[in-house]
Motif scaffolding. Structure first.
Motif, PDB file in Angstrom:
ATOM      1  N   ASP A   1      60.992  -5.146  17.868  1.00 57.98           N
ATOM      2  CA  ASP A   1      61.537  -4.162  16.933  1.00 57.98           C
ATOM      3  C   ASP A   1      60.552  -2.985  16.780  1.00 57.98           C
ATOM      4  O   ASP A   1      59.359  -3.182  16.548  1.00 57.98           O
ATOM      5  N   LYS A   2      61.065  -1.762  16.937  1.00 62.28           N
ATOM      6  CA  LYS A   2      60.188  -0.581  16.931  1.00 62.28           C
ATOM      7  C   LYS A   2      59.518  -0.349  15.578  1.00 62.28           C
ATOM      8  O   LYS A   2      58.382   0.116  15.505  1.00 62.28           O
ATOM      9  N   LYS A   3      60.216  -0.681  14.503  1.00 66.98           N
ATOM     10  CA  LYS A   3      59.666  -0.442  13.171  1.00 66.98           C
ATOM     11  C   LYS A   3      58.630  -1.490  12.772  1.00 66.98           C
ATOM     12  O   LYS A   3      57.645  -1.176  12.107  1.00 66.98           O
ATOM     13  N   SER A   4      58.877  -2.736  13.145  1.00 69.02           N
ATOM     14  CA  SER A   4      57.923  -3.804  12.775  1.00 69.02           C
ATOM     15  C   SER A   4      57.782  -4.813  13.916  1.00 69.02           C
ATOM     16  O   SER A   4      58.229  -5.952  13.813  1.00 69.02           O
TER      17      SER A   4
END
Length: 277
Positions: free
Chosen positions: A100-103
């Motif tokens: 996941d790019k955000k986390s």
């Protein structure tokens, strides 16, 4: 003359085809070796997106270091696709979670909740037995060291057979009025004195292992195989095993993947691995 020329061309053709075959085979072998995850450290790097498909290391200053697209390409290759019954939907959800790019989620070799289970052979009082050592990293000086955290030996566990119900022996609740004279009868020539302990009593097999080792009753012979267990990614447990076989899907690969909904399930899984269930 024609016959000689034909034979010469045939030989040239034969060597060319064999040479091409060898070249193709060597290239395929080289590709397979590159694809194989040969070391645990390499598994970490590929999982984290810290090297390319040719094994070239990426560092924090590199543009592709831990790049999500690189990890989405690499992580699926880290699964055993030939023998392990891993649910594909669970695997896809796992990959989506860690990339996941955000986390994004990464593995830390020195800090994460992971350990190794080593199956090994021993000599115990002249008999060949097999035991399991559970090992983990701990800080040591300026670096780290592997230490034995726990053990599991069927040879030891059979010595502790705590009876229950009507079969259980006990010390009379008024024994104190007799200065515990009943202890002599209870403990004399007793093979299962653990029945006089608390209901919550659990044998400390690591202490027994160390004692028998120090007394010379137990001697190490060889390590047989290892499995690495990871609880480092919230909501999941996975293990990696070495698959020594030809082909691209070989080396240290994810052999099991289980979603964990809460801490209770996490503890249950650990108890199962440590043979404490």
């Amino acid at each position: 003359m024609r016959t000689l020329l034909f034979a010469f061309l045939t030989i040239l053709s034969f060597h060319a085809s064999v040479g091409q075959g060898l070249t193709d085979d060597m290239k395929a072998t080289e590709d397979q070796l590159r694809a194989s995850t040969k070391q645990i450290n390499q598994f970490f790097r590929r999982f984290n997106g810290e090297e390319d498909e040719n094994g070239k290391r990426y560092y924090p200053t590199d543009k592709r270091y831990r790049e999500a697209s690189l990890r989405k390409k690499f992580v699926p290759v880290l699964f055993d696709t030939q023998t392990s019954p891993i649910d594909q939907s669970v695997a896809k959800a796992f990959i989506k979670t860690i990339t996941d790019k955000k986390s994004p989620k990464f593995l830390d070799f020195h800090k994460d909740d992971w350990f190794v289970e080593v199956r090994a052979s021993f000599k115990y009082k002249s008999k060949s037995i097999t035991g399991t050592l559970y090992m983990q990293l701990q800080p040591q000086g300026q670096g780290y060291e592997w230490v034995i955290q726990d053990v599991a030996f069927s040879q030891f566990s059979k010595y502790f057979d705590k009876a229950s119900g009507e079969e259980k022996q006990f010390l009379h609740p008024m024994s104190h009025e007799l200065d515990f004279m009943t202890l002599r009868k209870a403990l004399d020539k007793q093979k299962h004195a653990e029945q006089y302990t608390l209901d919550s009593y659990e044998p400390d097999y690591l202490s027994i292992f160390l004692y028998e080792l120090n007394q010379g009753n137990l001697t190490f012979v060889s390590a047989k195989n290892s499995a690495f267990h990871f609880f480092a990614i919230d909501g999941y447990y996975f293990s990696i095993t070495n698959f020594n076989r030809p082909g691209y899907n070989s080396g240290w690969l994810i052999s099991s993947l289980v979603p964990l909904e809460n801490e209770d399930q996490k503890q249950q899984m650990k108890d199962y691995i440590y043979h404490k269930d």
